[in-house]
Design a protein around this motif. Structure first.
Motif, short mmCIF file in Angstrom:
data_model
loop_
_atom_site.label_atom_id
_atom_site.label_comp_id
_atom_site.label_asym_id
_atom_site.label_seq_id
_atom_site.Cartn_x
_atom_site.Cartn_y
_atom_site.Cartn_z
N LEU A 143 0.83 -1.20 0.00
CA LEU A 143 0.00 0.00 0.00
C LEU A 143 0.86 1.26 0.00
O LEU A 143 0.64 2.20 -0.75
CB LEU A 143 -0.93 0.03 1.20
CG LEU A 143 -1.80 1.28 1.24
CD1 LEU A 143 -3.24 0.99 0.86
CD2 LEU A 143 -1.75 1.98 2.58
N THR A 144 1.91 1.26 0.85
CA THR A 144 2.74 2.45 0.97
C THR A 144 3.44 2.78 -0.34
O THR A 144 3.43 3.94 -0.79
CB THR A 144 3.78 2.26 2.08
OG1 THR A 144 3.12 2.01 3.32
CG2 THR A 144 4.66 3.49 2.21
N LEU A 145 4.04 1.79 -0.98
CA LEU A 145 4.83 2.07 -2.17
C LEU A 145 3.98 2.58 -3.33
O LEU A 145 4.48 3.28 -4.22
CB LEU A 145 5.61 0.83 -2.58
CG LEU A 145 6.66 0.36 -1.56
CD1 LEU A 145 7.34 -0.91 -2.03
CD2 LEU A 145 7.69 1.45 -1.29
N GLY A 146 2.68 2.27 -3.31
CA GLY A 146 1.80 2.79 -4.35
C GLY A 146 1.18 4.14 -4.02
O GLY A 146 0.61 4.78 -4.88
N GLY A 147 1.27 4.56 -2.77
CA GLY A 147 0.72 5.86 -2.37
C GLY A 147 -0.03 5.80 -1.06
O GLY A 147 0.37 6.38 -0.07
N GLY A 193 6.13 4.86 -6.55
CA GLY A 193 6.70 4.11 -7.66
C GLY A 193 6.33 2.65 -7.71
O GLY A 193 6.70 1.94 -8.65
N GLY A 194 5.61 2.16 -6.70
CA GLY A 194 5.03 0.83 -6.78
C GLY A 194 5.99 -0.34 -6.76
O GLY A 194 5.73 -1.35 -7.41
N GLY A 195 7.09 -0.28 -6.06
CA GLY A 195 7.96 -1.45 -5.89
C GLY A 195 8.91 -1.71 -7.03
O GLY A 195 9.47 -2.80 -7.14
N ASN A 450 16.11 -4.65 -14.63
CA ASN A 450 14.67 -4.81 -14.40
C ASN A 450 14.36 -6.12 -13.66
O ASN A 450 13.42 -6.84 -14.00
CB ASN A 450 13.89 -4.75 -15.72
CG ASN A 450 12.43 -4.38 -15.50
OD1 ASN A 450 12.06 -3.80 -14.48
ND2 ASN A 450 11.59 -4.72 -16.47
N LEU A 451 15.15 -6.40 -12.63
CA LEU A 451 14.90 -7.58 -11.80
C LEU A 451 13.53 -7.47 -11.12
O LEU A 451 12.81 -8.45 -11.00
CB LEU A 451 16.01 -7.70 -10.75
CG LEU A 451 16.04 -8.97 -9.90
CD1 LEU A 451 16.35 -10.19 -10.75
CD2 LEU A 451 17.08 -8.84 -8.79
N PHE A 452 13.19 -6.26 -10.68
CA PHE A 452 11.90 -6.02 -10.02
C PHE A 452 10.88 -5.61 -11.08
O PHE A 452 10.66 -4.42 -11.33
CB PHE A 452 12.05 -4.94 -8.94
CG PHE A 452 13.08 -5.28 -7.90
CD1 PHE A 452 12.92 -6.38 -7.06
CD2 PHE A 452 14.23 -4.51 -7.77
CE1 PHE A 452 13.87 -6.69 -6.11
CE2 PHE A 452 15.19 -4.82 -6.82
CZ PHE A 452 15.01 -5.91 -5.98
#
Length: 467
Positions: A143-147, A193-195, A450-452
């Motif tokens: 949740l945090t990484l998306g906003g 930035g969503g992870g 682009n591992l993630f």
């Protein structure tokens, strides 16, 4: 069977893991590989259930060595299925639940495997909290990484607006700190930035005063004029008042008369984060927006708001999309209602969140979340039970049809409510052009291979095409 990794070396790692691994065929593997969105039946090559930052480092190094893509799971609620993966390594953080509260600084240190119910329950003991989402079992990390847009968004802003620092495992397997003063480019990118840039293994959040709130629901007819009036009244309300509303078929709700069940109505859930008496006054303009068919309002602890979305805690197949809109005009409202009337699932809904307030007082370029000017977030959510592949296609088609119908009015999409289209074109609809290019530059520095990639993916540099 499930195998403890204590004393066993992960491939490519110099030290043994303290967590556990599940391989295909192990007892519990099939249950562990499934995410909240049961639409996705993906089979990882390996599931690593981490207990420490060191475990995450070793799993990342193994994935890099063997060129295996990574999916990261905190609570597993990704509607796009990004918290599971085919053929790669699923790094499961759900065992990492440490939390500490510094009352003098009003700062919480939290690991990503905590759910927001767990986090909020601990913080509320001290009359404090951090803005979260609306579903208790969603993980802190995702949740945090998306906003993070939830019940306190108009009074206190988004979750990322209270993020002070992060401990991050990078694609190289290094552990770094990201904050305003350390690796500030990474810190900027992590906030929305969503992870895409690493695995956060520890967050620092600022805490704000959160005591009892006035929470509840008002139910109206599903009428375009009512939707428009409610959106306008909610936008003009004091910042203490946040609403999350749904156009949906009414389920059996005890405070509603049975003749409403199964028919389309407009459900407006309210949270007033302040004095309940003042909250009652703040709700009066909402009451004048149309005939109130039923209501339930009561003071409650802030975590009590999660009960209004308990149905979303269990896993089920689901198709989901979103749009940010400048406003909820009558035409958009009519489009929503017309499509909701013929939704393919009795559980489908169109969620409307009125934004503004503290969220809008942060500059658009202050974080990677760049939709501060949007007045409305629309979530198109279509869960279903059972059925065959053909029925699943019908449910998906309904979601896509409404999403496309609203697209001319759209100012972007919300990364936490994104669909499973993992193309550069879709990512560009989530992030405005300037934001995307800045994110791509940061991605090139921190994750050039682009591992993630199991996310709403930002391609390194100026690479073209799909992932």
């Amino acid at each position: 069977m499930k195998e403890s990794l204590v004393g066993v070396e992960m491939p490519g790692a110099a030290e043994p893991l303290s967590g556990e691994v599940l391989k295909p065929g192990d007892s519990g593997f099939d249950a562990a590989r499934m995410s909240w969105n049961r639409k996705f039946d993906r089979k990882p090559a390996l599931i690593v259930r981490c207990q420490s930052t060191d475990d995450v480092v070793r799993a990342v190094k193994a994935a890099a060595q063997y060129n295996l893509p990574i999916a990261v799971r905190s609570g597993g609620h990704s509607p796009a299925g990004f918290s599971t993966i085919d053929g790669g390594i699923l790094i499961d953080l759900s065992l990492m639940k440490d939390m500490a509260i510094d009352l003098d600084r009003r700062v919480a240190t939290a690991q990503p495997g905590l759910t927001w119910r767990e986090y909020s329950t601990q913080a509320t003991q001290y009359g404090l909290g951090t803005p979260a989402g609306d579903t208790a079992t969603v993980g802190v990390g995702g949740l945090t990484l998306g906003g993070g847009i939830g019940w306190l968004v108009r009074k206190y802003g988004m979750t990322i607006d209270h993020m002070l620092s992060a401990e991050v495992v990078t694609a190289k397997g290094e552990v770094v700190t990201a904050s305003e003063t350390e690796n500030p480019d990474l810190f900027w990118a992590l906030r929305g930035g969503g992870g895409n840039f690493g695995i956060v293994t520890r967050f620092e959040f600022g805490l704000v005063p959160v005591g009892n709130v006035l929470g509840g629901m008002l139910v109206y007819p599903a009428d375009p004029e009512v939707l428009n009036a409610v959106a306008k009244a909610a936008a003009e309300a004091p910042d203490e008042l946040t609403i999350i509303s749904m156009v949906m078929k009414t389920p059996p709700i005890p405070f509603l008369p049975p003749d409403l069940y199964g028919k389309l109505h407009y459900h407006v859930i309210v949270c007033y984060a302040g004095d309940p008496a003042e909250g009652a006054k703040a709700l009066e303009p909402l009451r004048s927006c149309g005939p109130v068919l039923g209501q339930m309002l009561a003071p409650m602890p802030y975590p009590g708001m999660f009960k209004f979305n308990e149905e979303a805690e269990a896993g089920f197949p689901c198709s989901m999309r979103s749009h940010f809109l400048e406003t909820m005009d009558v035409d958009a409202a009519a489009t929503i209602i017309e499509h909701a009337e013929r939704c393919t699932s009795p559980f489908g809904m169109v969620q409307i969140r009125v934004l503004g307030g503290a969220l809008a007082r942060v500059a658009n370029d202050a974080t990677a979340f760049a939709h501060r000017n949007a007045g409305i977030l629309v979530g198109i959510i279509n869960p279903w039970e059972g059925g065959d592949a053909e029925q699943a296609k019908q449910h998906q088609a309904w979601t896509e049809e409404l999403w496309k119908a609203l697209k001319p009015k759209s100012d972007g999409t919300y990364v936490n409510f994104c669909g499973d289209d993992n193309s550069k074109e879709y990512a560009n609809s989530t992030y405005p052009s300037a934001t995307y290019e800045r994110l791509a530059s940061i991605k090139t520095r921190w994750d050039p291979a682009n591992l993630f990639c199991a996310n709403c993916n930002i391609l390194p540099g100026s690479l073209k095409g799909t992932v």
